[in-house]
Design a protein around this motif. Structure first.
Motif, PDB file in Angstrom:
ATOM      1  N   GLY A  98      -1.188 -18.366  -9.710  1.00 24.33           N
ATOM      2  CA  GLY A  98      -0.012 -19.056  -8.922  1.00 24.33           C
ATOM      3  C   GLY A  98       0.560 -19.853  -9.978  1.00 24.33           C
ATOM      4  O   GLY A  98       0.101 -19.871 -11.197  1.00 24.33           O
ATOM      5  N   ASN A  99       1.530 -20.686  -9.525  1.00 19.65           N
ATOM      6  CA  ASN A  99       2.159 -21.521 -10.349  1.00 19.65           C
ATOM      7  C   ASN A  99       1.460 -23.073 -10.336  1.00 19.65           C
ATOM      8  O   ASN A  99       2.143 -24.005 -10.934  1.00 19.65           O
ATOM      9  N   GLY A 100       0.233 -23.386  -9.874  1.00 21.39           N
ATOM     10  CA  GLY A 100      -0.222 -24.405  -9.769  1.00 21.39           C
ATOM     11  C   GLY A 100       0.165 -25.104  -8.447  1.00 21.39           C
ATOM     12  O   GLY A 100      -0.693 -26.100  -7.839  1.00 21.39           O
ATOM     13  N   THR A 101       1.181 -25.272  -7.994  1.00 20.15           N
ATOM     14  CA  THR A 101       1.671 -25.590  -6.683  1.00 20.15           C
ATOM     15  C   THR A 101       1.246 -24.982  -5.550  1.00 20.15           C
ATOM     16  O   THR A 101       0.710 -25.511  -4.492  1.00 20.15           O
ATOM     17  N   ILE A 102       1.147 -23.502  -5.701  1.00 20.10           N
ATOM     18  CA  ILE A 102       0.406 -22.644  -4.875  1.00 20.10           C
ATOM     19  C   ILE A 102      -0.347 -21.820  -5.643  1.00 20.10           C
ATOM     20  O   ILE A 102      -0.006 -21.082  -6.527  1.00 20.10           O
ATOM     21  N   CYS A 103      -1.642 -21.792  -5.138  1.00 24.38           N
ATOM     22  CA  CYS A 103      -2.686 -21.020  -5.856  1.00 24.38           C
ATOM     23  C   CYS A 103      -3.560 -20.096  -4.810  1.00 24.38           C
ATOM     24  O   CYS A 103      -3.911 -20.639  -3.825  1.00 24.38           O
ATOM     25  N   LYS A 104      -3.477 -18.914  -5.260  1.00 23.15           N
ATOM     26  CA  LYS A 104      -4.346 -18.099  -4.150  1.00 23.15           C
ATOM     27  C   LYS A 104      -5.535 -17.530  -5.075  1.00 23.15           C
ATOM     28  O   LYS A 104      -5.365 -17.260  -6.157  1.00 23.15           O
ATOM     29  N   ALA A 105      -6.663 -16.970  -4.187  1.00 24.19           N
ATOM     30  CA  ALA A 105      -7.665 -16.828  -4.756  1.00 24.19           C
ATOM     31  C   ALA A 105      -7.518 -15.313  -5.416  1.00 24.19           C
ATOM     32  O   ALA A 105      -6.728 -14.679  -4.736  1.00 24.19           O
ATOM     33  N   LEU A 106      -8.326 -15.001  -6.555  1.00 25.41           N
ATOM     34  CA  LEU A 106      -8.016 -13.610  -7.008  1.00 25.41           C
ATOM     35  C   LEU A 106      -9.235 -12.947  -7.035  1.00 25.41           C
ATOM     36  O   LEU A 106     -10.502 -13.239  -7.017  1.00 25.41           O
ATOM     37  N   CYS A 107      -9.290 -11.813  -6.361  1.00 25.39           N
ATOM     38  CA  CYS A 107     -10.253 -10.971  -5.954  1.00 25.39           C
ATOM     39  C   CYS A 107     -10.214  -9.741  -6.801  1.00 25.39           C
ATOM     40  O   CYS A 107      -9.097  -9.088  -6.740  1.00 25.39           O
ATOM     41  N   ASP A 108     -11.263  -9.536  -7.382  1.00 25.04           N
ATOM     42  CA  ASP A 108     -11.372  -8.083  -8.228  1.00 25.04           C
ATOM     43  C   ASP A 108     -11.062  -6.963  -7.460  1.00 25.04           C
ATOM     44  O   ASP A 108     -11.962  -6.519  -6.560  1.00 25.04           O
ATOM     45  N   GLY A 109     -10.199  -6.179  -7.646  1.00 26.95           N
ATOM     46  CA  GLY A 109      -9.859  -4.882  -6.895  1.00 26.95           C
ATOM     47  C   GLY A 109      -9.053  -4.964  -5.412  1.00 26.95           C
ATOM     48  O   GLY A 109      -8.613  -4.109  -4.801  1.00 26.95           O
ATOM     49  N   LEU A 110      -8.842  -6.396  -5.451  1.00 23.74           N
ATOM     50  CA  LEU A 110      -7.984  -6.698  -4.115  1.00 23.74           C
ATOM     51  C   LEU A 110      -8.730  -6.520  -2.809  1.00 23.74           C
ATOM     52  O   LEU A 110      -9.665  -5.546  -2.771  1.00 23.74           O
ATOM     53  N   CYS A 111      -8.228  -6.982  -1.647  1.00 21.32           N
ATOM     54  CA  CYS A 111      -8.827  -6.866  -0.430  1.00 21.32           C
ATOM     55  C   CYS A 111      -8.071  -5.836   0.237  1.00 21.32           C
ATOM     56  O   CYS A 111      -6.797  -5.789   0.218  1.00 21.32           O
ATOM     57  N   GLN A 112      -8.702  -4.870   0.909  1.00 19.20           N
ATOM     58  CA  GLN A 112      -8.140  -3.831   1.577  1.00 19.20           C
ATOM     59  C   GLN A 112      -7.937  -3.970   2.988  1.00 19.20           C
ATOM     60  O   GLN A 112      -8.574  -4.858   3.515  1.00 19.20           O
ATOM     61  N   ASN A 113      -7.120  -3.200   3.537  1.00 14.58           N
ATOM     62  CA  ASN A 113      -7.073  -3.258   5.210  1.00 14.58           C
ATOM     63  C   ASN A 113      -6.656  -4.516   5.666  1.00 14.58           C
ATOM     64  O   ASN A 113      -7.012  -4.706   6.681  1.00 14.58           O
ATOM     65  N   ALA A 160      -6.096  11.028   2.907  1.00 12.20           N
ATOM     66  CA  ALA A 160      -6.941   9.734   3.048  1.00 12.20           C
ATOM     67  C   ALA A 160      -5.785   8.874   3.786  1.00 12.20           C
ATOM     68  O   ALA A 160      -4.735   8.998   3.827  1.00 12.20           O
ATOM     69  N   SER A 161      -6.370   7.936   4.570  1.00  9.50           N
ATOM     70  CA  SER A 161      -5.611   6.960   5.440  1.00  9.50           C
ATOM     71  C   SER A 161      -6.222   5.441   5.285  1.00  9.50           C
ATOM     72  O   SER A 161      -7.363   5.425   4.949  1.00  9.50           O
ATOM     73  N   TRP A 162      -5.298   4.648   5.515  1.00  7.83           N
ATOM     74  CA  TRP A 162      -5.747   3.180   5.143  1.00  7.83           C
ATOM     75  C   TRP A 162      -4.837   2.200   6.070  1.00  7.83           C
ATOM     76  O   TRP A 162      -3.955   2.877   6.602  1.00  7.83           O
ATOM     77  N   VAL A 163      -5.209   1.071   6.121  1.00  5.03           N
ATOM     78  CA  VAL A 163      -4.469  -0.092   6.874  1.00  5.03           C
ATOM     79  C   VAL A 163      -3.990  -0.868   6.042  1.00  5.03           C
ATOM     80  O   VAL A 163      -4.463  -1.741   5.252  1.00  5.03           O
ATOM     81  N   GLU A 164      -2.796  -1.303   6.132  1.00  6.27           N
ATOM     82  CA  GLU A 164      -2.026  -2.144   5.198  1.00  6.27           C
ATOM     83  C   GLU A 164      -1.109  -2.892   6.047  1.00  6.27           C
ATOM     84  O   GLU A 164       0.010  -2.203   6.668  1.00  6.27           O
ATOM     85  N   SER A 165      -0.991  -4.375   6.220  1.00  5.23           N
ATOM     86  CA  SER A 165      -0.257  -5.135   6.897  1.00  5.23           C
ATOM     87  C   SER A 165       0.119  -4.834   8.034  1.00  5.23           C
ATOM     88  O   SER A 165       1.465  -4.586   8.624  1.00  5.23           O
ATOM     89  N   CYS A 166      -0.726  -4.432   9.069  1.00 10.23           N
ATOM     90  CA  CYS A 166      -0.973  -4.169  10.375  1.00 10.23           C
ATOM     91  C   CYS A 166      -0.244  -2.699  10.754  1.00 10.23           C
ATOM     92  O   CYS A 166       0.444  -2.568  11.582  1.00 10.23           O
ATOM     93  N   GLN A 167      -0.354  -1.801   9.455  1.00 10.92           N
ATOM     94  CA  GLN A 167       0.259  -0.497   9.648  1.00 10.92           C
ATOM     95  C   GLN A 167      -0.644   0.592   9.230  1.00 10.92           C
ATOM     96  O   GLN A 167      -1.452   0.211   8.269  1.00 10.92           O
ATOM     97  N   GLN A 168      -0.782   1.619   9.845  1.00 10.37           N
ATOM     98  CA  GLN A 168      -1.732   2.722   9.715  1.00 10.37           C
ATOM     99  C   GLN A 168      -1.015   3.454   8.327  1.00 10.37           C
ATOM    100  O   GLN A 168       0.061   4.175   8.652  1.00 10.37           O
ATOM    101  N   CYS A 169      -1.332   3.945   7.493  1.00  5.19           N
ATOM    102  CA  CYS A 169      -0.857   4.634   6.263  1.00  5.19           C
ATOM    103  C   CYS A 169      -1.604   5.900   6.026  1.00  5.19           C
ATOM    104  O   CYS A 169      -2.876   5.861   6.083  1.00  5.19           O
ATOM    105  N   GLN A 170      -1.029   6.871   5.354  1.00  3.04           N
ATOM    106  CA  GLN A 170      -1.588   8.299   5.418  1.00  3.04           C
ATOM    107  C   GLN A 170      -0.831   8.704   4.235  1.00  3.04           C
ATOM    108  O   GLN A 170       0.164   8.839   3.747  1.00  3.04           O
ATOM    109  N   CYS A 171      -1.751   9.385   3.290  1.00  4.44           N
ATOM    110  CA  CYS A 171      -1.172  10.173   2.012  1.00  4.44           C
ATOM    111  C   CYS A 171      -1.337  11.489   2.448  1.00  4.44           C
ATOM    112  O   CYS A 171      -2.166  12.217   2.759  1.00  4.44           O
ATOM    113  N   LEU A 172       0.003  12.140   2.417  1.00  2.00           N
ATOM    114  CA  LEU A 172       0.022  13.600   2.537  1.00  2.00           C
ATOM    115  C   LEU A 172       0.969  14.410   1.365  1.00  2.00           C
ATOM    116  O   LEU A 172       2.188  13.922   1.180  1.00  2.00           O
TER     117      LEU A 172
END
Length: 798
Positions: free
Chosen positions: A501-516, A698-710
């Motif tokens: 982040g810019n120092g004023t706002i800092c967010k935790a950094l997760c390797d591979g990011l959090c899914q679903n 494959a299917s996954w969940v992102e931002s309260c949406q069900q997503c699918q790859c076709l």
């Protein structure tokens, strides 16, 4: 709306998206082709490497017409490829979609994404097949809380929805035929894409559908305006009455700036005396200067003395009594030979005898009593002479001495005459009589001064300041997960290791990011949304197999990404009560409703959860089936016409259909029905974050949406939530589905009942669902929620 002859639209209410984007050869992946008709241009959107985005100037022009509008229409004429899932038009900033029209060929849906007036994301889904490689005219019109979908000039849906928010922040972008550079790519032909700032905009697309009734927003707006006009009329009538009273008392007047001093009004250039100061009204400001007194030259029978209400000494008559001179009004007490007190007063150059008043009883010892020369009555030592009255003016205080009162200037003021009855303020800053030290500036105040710190410095005491160490004092803007570095006149912030982040706002950094939809709360630590688990929230919790859910015998548990529900088994349907565990499922009478496939030579008998086709006694039944009004012979197998992935068979009068079993080892497997068997790299999909790749199927969940790859395309739709039967609902932070709450002011969504009203601070009646700015404030937004008034500070106003 403003409609001209020929159903043209006022240019001020119309946005030609093609014209604003200057669509043509300037955008790669887009080419001009023949359209549905020859009036306007059509463009083919085909390549995946394209960025059809409006410029900053065009975006501002478009948003300026849409901002804070409650009625608008999105128009488009499209020919979308079969099975394509793409965005027709998108107005968004980052993940916030303010207005996005999407067509899903995978699920045969038209979706409208927007943000509600409560700044909550919302998706309205219309089941309709638009992606069929045929030309269609599409119109989505919003008017207050009503939304209408027209396709090919036919009204498909009309719904009551929560009104959208059209308050676009900075850095909002507008895209055509895609959501961004990598997702929601529309494939096919588009023309006549327009935004109309009017409710029934489909009239310009389909002139024969002209309306005769006002929109809901017209009605609500009219009622609101009537109430506002009633309030304005009452206030205006009151002001007009007062104005008439003032005008009746005016003859001739002219405007000038006056001065109001101690409740007295002075006109321009008018002068007056205020104690020991001569004052003049100049341009609305009182300018005062001390009076310079000249000692008076008095005749022999008079002497200089102060007169109440006058600043300088004036010649006053005197009396000569027993070889002593007394000024006019001065008293002297004498005692005769018998000890009786005689009181004399100097009047008109003669000492006159004054009848002494009755002396009050004293509450002090005789030794504590004092005899005064100007009165016959004794007083106690320490008597308060000031309480008897004094002549000390402003900034001067009366003090009681042993034998009488005396005036004394207050601290910070100097005397204008020798008895200190009149005093003026001392400007310590101008005269250098202050103690302000380094890093401060002296500011004069009545009777004193202040030492104000320079910008960027902090106070040590009343007279000195030092450089402000925001980091040490905690008065900084750094995030709790940032390091603070003090600088000259300020500070800087830098995120700690493991945070970004810019120092004023800092967010935790997760390797591979959090899914679903998981949230990264600390370095390499994810908090999962309800229904998911794992280090990266990559695993869906199967509530059905884990035994957490017990459905009714008439229902079966269906696991969903992050959720589950009890779905009625075949042969049952919900009775409308929507019980969570499936208790609301009841048997379907297939025989009575005609929902059976018994052949003409058999008789249908209803069973619990199904039916049976029985051959009447004495007949030789063939066991044939009736399907889609066609006869299917017993044992016949066929593929559904509208679903090539389902296989049906006729078995003794019963039609049995099932999904085609996928055998990925079979080289002739239908990849359309079995996308999980597609090994091609081009069929993979890129996740929204651009870091993960998904295989087809494959299917996954992102931002309260069900997503699918076709087959290389990503399609997302809102997660299904269990129904909630309550008046007030709230979606807690970090969750996707609403919950019931009892406090209406905490609710995101309410079932507005227009018969329930609220009364605002003016006594005006407000309909349920209406909002207003509270009188006397700029940022307090109030809403009427089913008879409850809920007020809060509008975050957009701060």
């Amino acid at each position: 709306c403003v409609l001209s002859s020929g159903f043209g639209v006022d240019p001020a209410l119309r946005v030609d998206v093609f014209g604003e984007l200057r669509l043509g050869d300037a955008f790669a992946g887009v080419s001009q082709v023949p359209g549905f008709h020859n009036d306007t241009r059509a463009f083919l959107f085909q390549d995946t490497a394209r960025d059809v985005k409006s410029s900053a100037d065009a975006t501002e022009r478009i948003l300026q017409k849409l901002r804070n509008k409650k009625e608008f229409t999105v128009l488009a004429t499209v020919k979308q490829e079969t099975l394509n899932s793409g965005v027709i038009l998108s107005i968004h900033r980052s993940e916030q979609r303010f207005l996005e029209l999407e067509s899903s060929g995978q699920r045969n849906e038209i979706r409208l994404h927007y943000r509600t007036q409560g700044q909550q994301p919302h998706t309205e889904v219309f089941p309709y097949t638009l992606a069929d490689d045929q030309w269609h005219k599409v119109s989505v019109a919003l008017s207050a809380s009503h939304i209408l979908l027209h396709v090919d000039c036919n009204r498909i849906y009309e719904r009551v929805v929560e009104p959208p928010s059209m308050d676009f922040p900075e850095e909002t972008s507008i895209w055509l035929g895609q959501r961004n550079s990598a997702h929601g790519l529309f494939k096919g032909v588009m023309q006549d894409v327009q935004l109309l700032v009017m409710p029934q905009g489909y009239i310009s697309q389909c002139p024969d559908l002209n309306r005769t009734c006002p929109t809901c927003n017209d009605f609500h707006g009219l009622v609101q305006k009537i109430m506002e006009l009633q309030d304005i009329l009452a206030k205006t009538s009151s002001k007009l009455s007062k104005a008439e009273e003032k005008m009746n008392g005016l003859d001739r007047c002219y405007c000038e700036r006056t001065c109001s001093v101690k409740g007295v009004l002075y006109r321009e250039d008018e002068s007056w005396t205020d104690g020991c100061k001569n004052c003049t009204c100049s341009n609305g400001t009182a300018l005062c200067e001390p009076i310079s007194c000249v000692p008076p030259v008095c005749p022999p029978d008079s002497a200089p003395a102060y007169v109440p209400g006058r600043c300088c000494q004036e010649c006053q008559p005197v009396c000569l009594f027993r070889k002593r001179v007394y000024v006019e009004g001065e008293k002297q007490a004498l005692r005769d030979s018998s000890g009786k007190c005689l009181l004399f007063e100097c009047r008109d150059r003669t000492m006159h005898r004054v009848a002494p008043s009755i002396c009050p009883e004293l509450n002090c010892a005789e030794s504590e009593q004092m005899t005064l020369p100007d009165r016959c009555c004794n007083v106690c030592r320490g008597h308060d002479f000031c309480a008897e009255g004094h002549c000390c003016a402003e900034h001067s205080e009366c003090i009681s001495l042993e034998t009488g009162p005396r005036c004394r200037c207050r601290d910070g003021f100097r005397s204008l005459r020798d008895d200190e009855a009149y005093c003026e303020d001392i400007d310590e800053c101008a005269e250098g009589r202050h103690y302000c030290r380094e890093n401060t500036v002296c500011v004069n105040t009545p009777g004193s001064f202040m030492c104000i710190c320079h910008a960027g410095y902090i106070r040590i005491d009343d007279y000195s300041c030092t450089e402000h160490n925001e980091c040490a004092s905690g008065q900084h803007s750094c995030d709790e997960n940032a390091l603070c570095f003090n600088t000259v006149g300020g500070h800087s912030c830098s995120c700690k290791p493991g945070y970004t982040g810019n120092g004023t706002i800092c967010k935790a950094l997760c390797d591979g990011l959090c899914q679903n939809g998981g949230t990264c709360v600390s370095p390499d630590t994810c908090i999962c949304q309800q229904g998911f688990t794992g280090k990266r929230c990559e695993t869906d919790i199967d509530e059905c197999s884990s035994g957490f859910v017990e459905c009714d015998s008439r229902a079966t548990c269906i696991n969903l990404p992050g959720w589950y529900h009890c779905e009625c088994r075949d042969g049952y349907h919900d009775n409308g009560m929507f019980s969570a565990n499936g208790e609301s499922c009841e048997d379907i009478d297939e025989c009575g409703t005609g929902r059976n496939s018994c052949a003409n030579d058999t008789v249908c008998f209803n069973l619990e959860g199904g039916y049976d086709c029985r051959c009447p006694h004495g007949k030789n039944c063939t066991g044939d089936c009736i399907h889609d009004n066609k006869v299917k012979h017993n044992g016949q197998i066929w593929v559904l016409e509208n679903d090539r992935c389902s296989v049906c068979s006729c078995q003794s009068g019963l039609v049995m259909c099932r999904r085609m079993v996928c055998d990925c080892d079979n080289p002739t497997v239908d990849l359309f029905c079995c996308p999980e068997c597609d090994p091609r790299h081009s069929s993979q999909c890129l996740h929204q974050n651009g870091l993960l790749a998904y295989s087809t199927g494959a299917s996954w969940v992102e931002s309260c949406q069900q997503c699918q790859c076709l087959q290389g395309e990503v399609d997302c739709w809102p997660l299904s939530c269990p129904p909630v039967d309550c008046e007030f609902t709230l979606i807690p932070e970090g969750e996707c589905c609403p919950r019931c709450v009892t406090d209406p002011c905490q609710a995101d969504t309410i079932r507005n009942d227009i018969t329930k009203t609220c009364t605002d601070e003016h006594g005006l009646v407000r309909f349920s669902g209406s909002s207003w700015i509270k009188h006397g404030t700029e940022c307090t937004l109030c809403q009427c929620k089913n008879g409850h008034v809920c007020c809060s500070v509008d975050p957009m106003c701060l």
